[in-house]
Design a protein around this motif. Structure first.
Motif, PDB file in Angstrom:
ATOM      1  N   ASP A  30       2.143   4.308   5.872  1.00 18.99           N
ATOM      2  CA  ASP A  30       2.505   5.034   7.093  1.00 18.99           C
ATOM      3  C   ASP A  30       3.334   4.110   7.990  1.00 18.99           C
ATOM      4  OD1 ASP A  30       2.634   7.290   8.696  1.00 18.99           O
ATOM      5  OD2 ASP A  30       0.739   6.861   9.724  1.00 18.99           O
ATOM      6  N   LEU A  31       4.317   3.439   7.368  1.00 19.29           N
ATOM      7  CA  LEU A  31       5.094   2.406   8.049  1.00 19.29           C
ATOM      8  C   LEU A  31       5.976   2.938   9.174  1.00 19.29           C
ATOM      9  CD1 LEU A  31       6.160   0.216   4.990  1.00 19.29           C
ATOM     10  CD2 LEU A  31       4.155  -0.015   6.467  1.00 19.29           C
ATOM     11  N   ASN A  32       6.220   4.243   9.202  1.00 24.91           N
ATOM     12  CA  ASN A  32       7.064   4.811  10.258  1.00 24.91           C
ATOM     13  C   ASN A  32       6.314   5.000  11.576  1.00 24.91           C
ATOM     14  OD1 ASN A  32       9.389   4.947   8.691  1.00 24.91           O
ATOM     15  ND2 ASN A  32       8.741   6.878   7.773  1.00 24.91           N
ATOM     16  N   ASN A  33       4.994   4.860  11.548  1.00 30.01           N
ATOM     17  CA  ASN A  33       4.183   5.024  12.754  1.00 30.01           C
ATOM     18  C   ASN A  33       3.559   3.701  13.149  1.00 30.01           C
ATOM     19  OD1 ASN A  33       4.456   7.893  13.198  1.00 30.01           O
ATOM     20  ND2 ASN A  33       3.285   8.144  11.318  1.00 30.01           N
ATOM     21  N   GLN A  34       3.320   3.547  14.448  1.00 30.62           N
ATOM     22  CA  GLN A  34       2.647   2.343  14.921  1.00 30.62           C
ATOM     23  C   GLN A  34       1.397   2.741  15.665  1.00 30.62           C
ATOM     24  OE1 GLN A  34       5.329  -0.104  17.112  1.00 30.62           O
ATOM     25  NE2 GLN A  34       6.671  -0.379  15.382  1.00 30.62           N
ATOM     26  N   PRO A  35       0.279   2.138  15.391  1.00 30.96           N
ATOM     27  CA  PRO A  35       0.116   1.137  14.344  1.00 30.96           C
ATOM     28  C   PRO A  35       0.098   1.803  12.974  1.00 30.96           C
ATOM     29  CG  PRO A  35      -2.010   1.584  15.341  1.00 30.96           C
ATOM     30  CD  PRO A  35      -0.994   2.400  16.096  1.00 30.96           C
ATOM     31  N   PHE A  36       0.655   1.120  11.983  1.00 31.81           N
ATOM     32  CA  PHE A  36       0.603   1.659  10.633  1.00 31.81           C
ATOM     33  C   PHE A  36      -0.789   1.421  10.055  1.00 31.81           C
ATOM     34  CE2 PHE A  36       1.393  -2.664   9.411  1.00 31.81           C
ATOM     35  CZ  PHE A  36       2.476  -3.098  10.154  1.00 31.81           C
ATOM     36  N   HIS A  37      -1.071   2.109   8.971  1.00 31.48           N
ATOM     37  CA  HIS A  37      -2.401   2.042   8.357  1.00 31.48           C
ATOM     38  C   HIS A  37      -2.457   0.844   7.410  1.00 31.48           C
ATOM     39  CE1 HIS A  37      -5.448   3.259   5.305  1.00 31.48           C
ATOM     40  NE2 HIS A  37      -6.121   3.522   6.402  1.00 31.48           N
ATOM     41  N   VAL A  38      -3.492   0.011   7.541  1.00 32.34           N
ATOM     42  CA  VAL A  38      -3.644  -1.181   6.703  1.00 32.34           C
ATOM     43  C   VAL A  38      -5.042  -1.195   6.113  1.00 32.34           C
ATOM     44  CG1 VAL A  38      -3.545  -3.700   6.636  1.00 32.34           C
ATOM     45  CG2 VAL A  38      -2.038  -2.452   8.181  1.00 32.34           C
ATOM     46  N   VAL A  39      -5.110  -1.495   4.820  1.00 26.31           N
ATOM     47  CA  VAL A  39      -6.390  -1.523   4.131  1.00 26.31           C
ATOM     48  C   VAL A  39      -6.376  -2.654   3.091  1.00 26.31           C
ATOM     49  CG1 VAL A  39      -5.655   0.207   2.433  1.00 26.31           C
ATOM     50  CG2 VAL A  39      -8.077  -0.084   2.903  1.00 26.31           C
ATOM     51  N   PRO A  40      -7.499  -3.369   2.921  1.00 24.19           N
ATOM     52  CA  PRO A  40      -7.538  -4.393   1.862  1.00 24.19           C
ATOM     53  C   PRO A  40      -7.649  -3.729   0.499  1.00 24.19           C
ATOM     54  CG  PRO A  40      -9.657  -4.295   3.013  1.00 24.19           C
ATOM     55  CD  PRO A  40      -8.738  -3.347   3.710  1.00 24.19           C
ATOM     56  N   MET A  41      -6.925  -4.280  -0.465  1.00 28.08           N
ATOM     57  CA  MET A  41      -6.932  -3.751  -1.827  1.00 28.08           C
ATOM     58  C   MET A  41      -6.976  -4.906  -2.820  1.00 28.08           C
ATOM     59  SD  MET A  41      -6.656  -0.374  -1.598  1.00 28.08           S
ATOM     60  CE  MET A  41      -5.917   0.289  -3.088  1.00 28.08           C
ATOM     61  N   SER A  42      -7.609  -4.665  -3.949  1.00 29.94           N
ATOM     62  CA  SER A  42      -7.676  -5.658  -5.013  1.00 29.94           C
ATOM     63  C   SER A  42      -6.625  -5.333  -6.075  1.00 29.94           C
ATOM     64  CB  SER A  42      -9.066  -5.649  -5.653  1.00 29.94           C
ATOM     65  OG  SER A  42      -9.124  -6.537  -6.746  1.00 29.94           O
ATOM     66  N   THR A  43      -5.799  -6.306  -6.385  1.00 31.69           N
ATOM     67  CA  THR A  43      -4.751  -6.130  -7.391  1.00 31.69           C
ATOM     68  C   THR A  43      -5.397  -6.005  -8.766  1.00 31.69           C
ATOM     69  OG1 THR A  43      -3.242  -7.449  -6.066  1.00 31.69           O
ATOM     70  CG2 THR A  43      -2.677  -7.157  -8.401  1.00 31.69           C
ATOM     71  N   LYS A  44      -5.073  -4.950  -9.471  1.00 32.06           N
ATOM     72  CA  LYS A  44      -5.623  -4.751 -10.811  1.00 32.06           C
ATOM     73  C   LYS A  44      -4.720  -5.352 -11.879  1.00 32.06           C
ATOM     74  CE  LYS A  44      -9.071  -2.986 -10.931  1.00 32.06           C
ATOM     75  NZ  LYS A  44     -10.317  -3.728 -10.753  1.00 32.06           N
ATOM     76  N   GLU A  45      -3.397  -5.269 -11.658  1.00 30.89           N
ATOM     77  CA  GLU A  45      -2.460  -5.769 -12.666  1.00 30.89           C
ATOM     78  C   GLU A  45      -1.058  -5.818 -12.071  1.00 30.89           C
ATOM     79  OE1 GLU A  45      -2.207  -4.283 -17.015  1.00 30.89           O
ATOM     80  OE2 GLU A  45      -0.564  -3.258 -15.990  1.00 30.89           O
ATOM     81  N   VAL A  46      -0.281  -6.757 -12.570  1.00 28.10           N
ATOM     82  CA  VAL A  46       1.169  -6.732 -12.359  1.00 28.10           C
ATOM     83  C   VAL A  46       1.757  -6.601 -13.751  1.00 28.10           C
ATOM     84  CG1 VAL A  46       3.186  -7.939 -11.469  1.00 28.10           C
ATOM     85  CG2 VAL A  46       0.979  -8.203 -10.308  1.00 28.10           C
ATOM     86  N   ASP A  47       2.453  -5.490 -13.991  1.00 26.22           N
ATOM     87  CA  ASP A  47       2.957  -5.233 -15.344  1.00 26.22           C
ATOM     88  C   ASP A  47       4.258  -5.989 -15.619  1.00 26.22           C
ATOM     89  OD1 ASP A  47       5.094  -3.689 -14.276  1.00 26.22           O
ATOM     90  OD2 ASP A  47       4.011  -1.803 -14.549  1.00 26.22           O
ATOM     91  N   GLU A  48       4.776  -5.840 -16.815  1.00 26.49           N
ATOM     92  CA  GLU A  48       5.965  -6.577 -17.258  1.00 26.49           C
ATOM     93  C   GLU A  48       7.203  -6.257 -16.431  1.00 26.49           C
ATOM     94  OE1 GLU A  48       5.880  -9.078 -19.448  1.00 26.49           O
ATOM     95  OE2 GLU A  48       3.724  -8.705 -19.454  1.00 26.49           O
ATOM     96  N   ALA A  49       7.237  -5.080 -15.814  1.00 25.94           N
ATOM     97  CA  ALA A  49       8.380  -4.694 -14.982  1.00 25.94           C
ATOM     98  C   ALA A  49       8.246  -5.201 -13.547  1.00 25.94           C
ATOM     99  CB  ALA A  49       8.538  -3.176 -14.989  1.00 25.94           C
ATOM    100  N   GLY A  50       7.110  -5.841 -13.237  1.00 26.28           N
ATOM    101  CA  GLY A  50       6.889  -6.345 -11.886  1.00 26.28           C
ATOM    102  C   GLY A  50       6.192  -5.362 -10.964  1.00 26.28           C
TER     103      GLY A  50
END
Length: 166
Positions: A30-50
Motif C-alpha cells: 500500500d505504498l501509495n498511502n501514508q503510512p503504508f502497511h508494513v509487516v514482518p515476513m520470513s523469506t521462504k526462497e529466492v529462486d533462480e530468476a531472483g
C-alpha cells in the motif's frame, strides 16, 4: 565503503545470499498511502530468476493491498553482521498448491493449519530495483576499522554497497 554495482547473475546471487541469510524482512505494501502497511515476513526462497517467495494468509491486509496495487518494498537488516538489503518490486499472489507445498516448512504450522490449509497463499516478489550494503568483516571488525580510520585519518575498507539489476 566502496561501490560495486552488480547485474544479472551476480545481482541474483547477492539478493539470494542476503535475503536467505537474513531471512526476516519488513514487507511494505500500500505504498501509495501514508503510512503504508508494513509487516514482518520470513523469506521462504529466492529462486533462480531472483524472485523472492513468502507464504501468507489470503485474508491478510498485505494480500489485500497486493491485490489492489502490486508495488512492494522489502527491507532486510542484519545489524549483527552489518548486512542490509532493500528490494522494490512487483508482487503476485499464487494459490498453486504444489508451489505452496515446496515452500512450506514445519515452522509454518505456527501460522497455518498444516500445508493443506485453504487460506495459504504464496507471494512472489519480482525485483525491479535493489540496493545492498555488505561489510566484508562483520560488525566487530568493522567497528574496529572505523576506530582505526578515525585515529589514522585513513578511510577504512568497510565493505561494499551498490545497486542490483536483475
Amino acid at each position: 565503503m566502496s561501490t560495486k554495482n552488480l547485474s544479472n547473475e551476480e545481482a541474483r546471487k547477492k539478493i539470494k545470499d542476503l535475503a536467505e541469510s537474513i531471512d526476516y524482512t519488513m514487507m511494505a505494501t500500500d505504498l501509495n498511502n501514508q503510512p503504508f502497511h508494513v509487516v514482518p515476513m520470513s523469506t521462504k526462497e529466492v529462486d533462480e530468476a531472483g524472485n523472492i517467495w513468502f507464504l501468507s494468509n489470503k485474508n491478510s491486509e498485505h494480500n489485500q493491498n497486493i491485490e489492489r496495487e502490486n508495488k512492494t518494498q522489502l527491507i532486510y537488516a542484519d545489524k549483527g553482521n552489518f548486512e542490509f538489503l532493500t528490494v522494490y518490486g512487483r508482487a503476485t499472489i499464487s494459490t498453486d498448491r504444489n508451489r505452496i507445498k515446496e515452500l512450506y516448512g514445519s515452522g509454518d504450522d505456527a501460522w497455518f493449519e498444516g500445508v493443506d490449509d485453504p487460506n495459504i497463499t504464496a507471494i512472489k516478489i519480482q525485483p525491479d530495483e535493489a540496493h545492498y550494503w555488505d561489510t566484508k568483516h562483520g560488525k566487530v571488525l568493522s567497528l574496529l576499522k572505523m576506530a582505526q580510520g578515525a585515529i589514522t585519518g585513513n578511510e577504512p575498507d568497510l565493505g561494499e554497497h551498490g545497486n542490483l539489476k536483475v
